[in-house]
Design a protein around this motif. Structure first.
Motif, mmCIF file in Angstrom:
data_model
loop_
_atom_site.group_PDB
_atom_site.id
_atom_site.type_symbol
_atom_site.label_atom_id
_atom_site.label_comp_id
_atom_site.label_asym_id
_atom_site.label_seq_id
_atom_site.Cartn_x
_atom_site.Cartn_y
_atom_site.Cartn_z
ATOM 1 N N SER A 78 50.464 16.891 56.977
ATOM 2 C CA SER A 78 49.829 17.503 55.544
ATOM 3 C C SER A 78 50.756 18.137 54.565
ATOM 4 N N HIS A 79 49.751 17.689 53.562
ATOM 5 C CA HIS A 79 49.910 17.304 52.254
ATOM 6 C C HIS A 79 50.581 18.787 51.378
ATOM 7 N N ASN A 80 50.288 20.341 52.395
ATOM 8 C CA ASN A 80 50.823 21.048 51.583
ATOM 9 C C ASN A 80 51.598 22.073 52.363
ATOM 10 N N LYS A 81 52.683 21.986 51.960
ATOM 11 C CA LYS A 81 53.714 22.521 52.051
ATOM 12 C C LYS A 81 54.114 24.117 52.151
ATOM 13 N N ASN A 82 52.707 23.863 52.146
ATOM 14 C CA ASN A 82 53.043 26.142 51.887
ATOM 15 C C ASN A 82 52.924 26.285 53.710
ATOM 16 N N ILE A 83 51.841 25.390 53.958
ATOM 17 C CA ILE A 83 52.181 25.241 55.458
ATOM 18 C C ILE A 83 53.578 26.112 56.552
ATOM 19 N N ALA A 84 54.535 25.666 56.199
ATOM 20 C CA ALA A 84 56.161 25.207 56.587
ATOM 21 C C ALA A 84 56.000 26.819 56.963
ATOM 22 N N LYS A 85 56.086 27.358 55.438
ATOM 23 C CA LYS A 85 56.085 29.194 54.634
ATOM 24 C C LYS A 85 56.375 30.041 56.356
ATOM 25 N N PRO A 86 55.013 29.885 56.760
ATOM 26 C CA PRO A 86 54.814 30.680 58.101
ATOM 27 C C PRO A 86 55.617 30.368 59.124
#
Length: 460
Positions: A80-88
């Motif tokens: 994923s290029h969307n690093k927001n995925i790491a937050k949860p």
């Protein structure tokens, strides 16, 4: 053809004869024996028993995210290029840390930590620091603890490297795979030579105690000459450890490998010549052949542990902290206690759901029998030390070795006739010819092998 290398005889005919699917024996029983009948409550009971042993701790943290897919990869990753995925994920990882830490005796010290993936440096510096603080809040470290992580050199800068060293990491690993641009393009892992040397300069300047690099032989468009150049550049890079892995082309298992054209892979004969050259070049450059696919400088802890007969194996490969029990955190990670193994859910959804239900996120595992523990000891001694002293096993487990393993010793006689082992009254020794085929020797002590062989990669 036989090539003599310090500590190794490269007999091509014998290698071809024994190049069959076998476990890598990072554990025994192998990971294929983990089953869904094993429950989270059984793992909690195993942790309670572990506390009574008061063994030190080894902790593994899985960061599954990558910005791009490497076509050779067999790991459990999320692209994923969307690093927001790491937050949860980090939130749930923190909750799992709290879950497990509450079950572990606070007197037990952490002697080893490793962050793997995926790509741990997918995380921002703030996320790295927050996870680090979470870990140090819940666990007590030995002052000499080995603290390592893997990085992708394409996504790191000097500030990131120095920050890792500042907060406490003292060992680091990164994958090269191959220096050749054509090979890199074919596996979707483009890393300019300049980048690799620059990252190594930063690591050296920061003062990391040990640096490991990974290479892979058998990749598309590799030739003897091209990989010879890779080996020469790797030696110039001057890491403390080098792992040289065999590429297992299994697109029916790892669908991402379908992006690699089978006809671009080196032929089996050339692949063997590449391996032979690699061992010769590295051992001639003062790297010691530790076992199977690892090389280390004489001063490195792996080499020292092998000399002292303290080298062991766990799910992360060879380890210098064999006395420690391993706890894995994060999706798909594996815990390896003295008498039980447990693996977390692979899918993030399942991992999150378990933690939300306030249960350990265990997907499967296995409770080891007394026979499993005995056989593990035998196999790991052979894998790590290239020999086994029978009286040591007899004294520890109160058995007659030759009676308990009479069928296994009979099977080893064929390997002795082929020059892989030497058998005596008190010892099983792996010869210089047998060192590359240690998996084929160890498999004779594997009581689970008959139904599982087809699931493993080939020996070479």
């Amino acid at each position: 053809m036989v090539l003599q290398i310090p500590g190794v005889n490269f007999d091509i005919d014998i290698i071809k004869k024994y190049d069959i699917p076998t476990p890598r024996y990072t554990s025994y029983p192998p990971a294929t024996e983990l089953n869904e009948a094993f429950t989270a409550s059984e793992f909690e009971q195993a942790i309670a028993c572990s506390n009574q042993r008061k063994t030190p701790l080894s902790l593994y943290f899985h960061i599954p995210f990558c910005q791009s897919a490497c076509y050779f990869c067999g790991c459990n990753v999320v692209i994923s290029h969307n690093k927001n995925i790491a937050k949860p994920y980090l939130e749930y990882l923190g909750r799992e840390i709290k879950q497990i830490a509450s079950l572990i005796d606070t007197d037990r010290k952490v002697v080893q930590i490793h962050w793997g993936g995926g790509t741990p440096n997918y995380l921002s510096l703030e996320q790295v620091e927050n996870l680090w603080n979470n870990i140090t809040h819940h666990f007590h470290f030995d002052p000499q603890a080995e603290i390592s992580l893997e990085i992708n050199p394409s996504y790191v800068d000097k500030n990131y490297i120095f920050f890792l060293k500042k907060i406490g990491f003292n060992r680091i690993s990164f994958g090269i795979q191959d220096f050749n641009p054509q090979v890199q393009a074919a596996i979707n892992r483009v890393q300019p030579e300049k980048t690799l040397f620059e990252v190594m300069d930063w690591i050296t300047e920061a003062g990391f105690k040990s640096v490991n690099v990974d290479l892979i032989y058998g990749l598309p468009y590799q030739t003897y000459q091209s990989f010879h150049e890779t080996i020469k550049k790797t030696i110039e890079l001057n890491p403390d450890r080098i792992a040289v892995f065999n590429f297992a082309y299994i697109p029916w298992v790892k669908s991402i490998q379908k992006k690699i054209a089978k006809d671009a892979l080196p032929a089996p004969k050339e692949k063997l010549e590449i391996l032979k050259m690699t061992i010769e070049e590295l051992t001639n450059s003062q790297y010691l052949f530790i076992g199977m696919d690892h090389f280390a400088k004489p001063h490195d802890e792996l080499a020292i542990a092998q000399r002292n007969y303290t080298l062991k194996r766990n799910f992360q490969g060879y380890t210098t902290c064999g006395q420690a029990e391993l706890f894995g955190f994060g999706a798909t990670s594996v815990s390896m206690l003295e008498d039980a193994y447990a693996q977390n859910h692979k899918r993030l959804r399942d991992y999150y759901q378990a933690i939300n239900a306030s249960v350990l996120p265990i997907a499967k595992g296995i409770k080891l029998s007394e026979d499993d523990i005995l056989r593990r000891d035998v196999i790991m001694r052979l894998m790590s030390h290239a020999k086994l002293h029978k009286p040591d096993i007899e004294d520890k487990y109160h058995i007659c070795f030759d009676e308990y393993f009479c069928q296994e010793l009979e099977a080893l006689q064929l390997l002795e006739s082929d020059g892989l082992v030497s058998l005596s009254k008190d010892e099983i020794g792996i010869t210089e010819t047998g060192r590359l085929l240690v998996r084929n020797i160890a498999v004779n002590f594997d009581a689970h092998r008959l139904t599982k062989e087809q699931k493993f990669s080939r020996s070479i």
